[in-house]
Design an enzyme around this catalytic site. Sequence first.
Site, PDB file in Angstrom:
ATOM      1  N   ASP A  17      -6.650  -1.791   5.113  1.00 45.41           N
ATOM      2  CA  ASP A  17      -6.261  -3.198   5.227  1.00 45.41           C
ATOM      3  C   ASP A  17      -7.360  -4.058   5.831  1.00 45.41           C
ATOM      4  O   ASP A  17      -7.127  -4.801   6.794  1.00 45.41           O
ATOM      5  CB  ASP A  17      -4.978  -3.338   6.066  1.00 45.41           C
ATOM      6  CG  ASP A  17      -3.890  -2.381   5.635  1.00 45.41           C
ATOM      7  OD1 ASP A  17      -3.777  -2.139   4.416  1.00 45.41           O
ATOM      8  OD2 ASP A  17      -3.157  -1.870   6.501  1.00 45.41           O
ATOM      9  N   GLU A  49       1.722  -8.509  -1.834  1.00 44.59           N
ATOM     10  CA  GLU A  49       1.496  -8.463  -0.383  1.00 44.59           C
ATOM     11  C   GLU A  49       0.060  -8.877  -0.090  1.00 44.59           C
ATOM     12  O   GLU A  49      -0.668  -9.337  -0.957  1.00 44.59           O
ATOM     13  CB  GLU A  49       1.781  -7.047   0.135  1.00 44.59           C
ATOM     14  CG  GLU A  49       0.969  -5.970  -0.569  1.00 44.59           C
ATOM     15  CD  GLU A  49       1.385  -4.557  -0.199  1.00 44.59           C
ATOM     16  OE1 GLU A  49       1.975  -4.347   0.868  1.00 44.59           O
ATOM     17  OE2 GLU A  49       1.118  -3.639  -1.004  1.00 44.59           O
TER      18      GLU A  49
END
Length: 544
Positions: free
Chosen positions: A13, A195
């Site tokens: 991430d 997302e």
Amino acid sequence: MIQNPILRGFNPDPSIVRVGDDYYIATSTFEWYPGVQIHHSRDLVNWRLLARPLTRASQLNMLGAPDSCGVWAPCLTYADGLFWLIYTDVKRYGRTSTGGATGSASLRDFHNYLVTSPTIEGPWSDPVYLNSSGFDPSLFHDDDGRKYLLNQLWDHRPGGNRFAGIVLQEYSVAERRLVGRRENIFQGTPHALTEAPHLYKRNGWYYLLTAEGGTGWNHGVTMARSQNLHGPYELHPDQTILTARNRPDAQLQRAGHADLVETQDGGTYMVYLCGRPLRNRGTCTLGRETAIQPMEWGADGWLRTRDGKRTPELQAVAPGLPEHRFEAEPAREDFDTPQLPIAFQWLRTPMPEELFSLTARPGHLRLYGRESIGSQFRQALVARRQQSHWYSAATVVDFEPEHYQQQAGLVCYYNGAKFHYLYITHDEAIGRHLRVMSSLPNHVQTDAFTAPVPLPANGRVELRVEVDEERLYFGYRLEGGQWQWLPQQFDASILSDEANAPGQPNFTGAFVGVACQDMSGSALHADFDYFEYRERAYCADPTA
């Protein structure tokens, strides 16, 4: 050239920012403490782990958090003379790693926070609570000075889309809270699971970058744009601008969850998470890692990979910046300082003094026996990331248990349901002895034990592990003796996201380290004199 991945081992991430000539990447840490890893580079080629900003209970307390919960998807930006760090603290996500229910599989608890600091190394402020409506929050600083929070919206209702789109809401710096109406600005594409939003402004356009397809083999990076912040957003003509989806030959798989940075000369680079599967088993024991590559803006105003193939690159062209190397990480730590070496972390608790000390016996890492291995509360386990498919690790332990509830040793750990643990213990029949406990996913009998190996009643014992892709071997030796290898070959491929039962969250990566338990409550300690981690090439027989 840049050799990908640039951040090896569990570093997912990525969020990247440039401040002057310095580049910083923040990555997720999940249940490992302290929270968030921040890495530093000046040339986009060479990187070092610089800091972990969430260091105290007021910022982060993960006691009781299930495996693969905790800190998700930080966003690091710089504006108004401050670094701004947004992160999610996940308290519940469906099923536990052991397969038991944590309540409704549809209900989630995602708490989003903001901390700031004038310097990247901190100290960072106490957090401002933002919302709990979903995960992957990011902060956009518009050129008129206003700020906006974006995040994925979670919808728990039956029959709908759990990943219900990307929402936008203004953040008031003066009031330290979100203000105005929340808007759903992008509901995603048929790839679904939308997302990881990041928003940018370029040439009068707002560009929205998202991840879709889930963080496994179908992961990818999607882009949309609008001339109005609030939309509507039109989709990129290629829809997905980077992915390894349906490309089994790609050496970097699972590519997605990206962020952009502009170099000093106006070039654009994309960081993204990826995975390197084992050749024989196809699982990613190194977890989700971080890669980077240059991108190009076309005449139509859309971003694409340089070759137009939308594929992650194992080797990428570096920007024309002066080379800036960092001192190599030491292979051996002798625990001669009062601080834990930065490569190491522990699990969940903001009170590490309950678990370990580097001053109680100078020159040693002392672990205090606490709860059972896999506990979601106070587990005395200190470990570092596995960053190569081929490595050796060793330690020496001084530990004299009095009964079978006391254990200490060397552990290869993914989470509470997936580990191989070489430990010393004691029982009334054998006395002090050594054995391996393995917790295996996808098995009815989840715990497996090897036969005990008797040891002398006292004296230090060296412990060692050799890992070659999916092959894992444990060895030991007494002081002055030769290495003795256990006859079993253990399966290292279980230490991966993919080795799990359906519905279980698995988002981290393999660690190797040391642990100590005293389930009697007496807190018997174990002292570790050193820890050594060395990466190496493939070896047909690593025990030779």
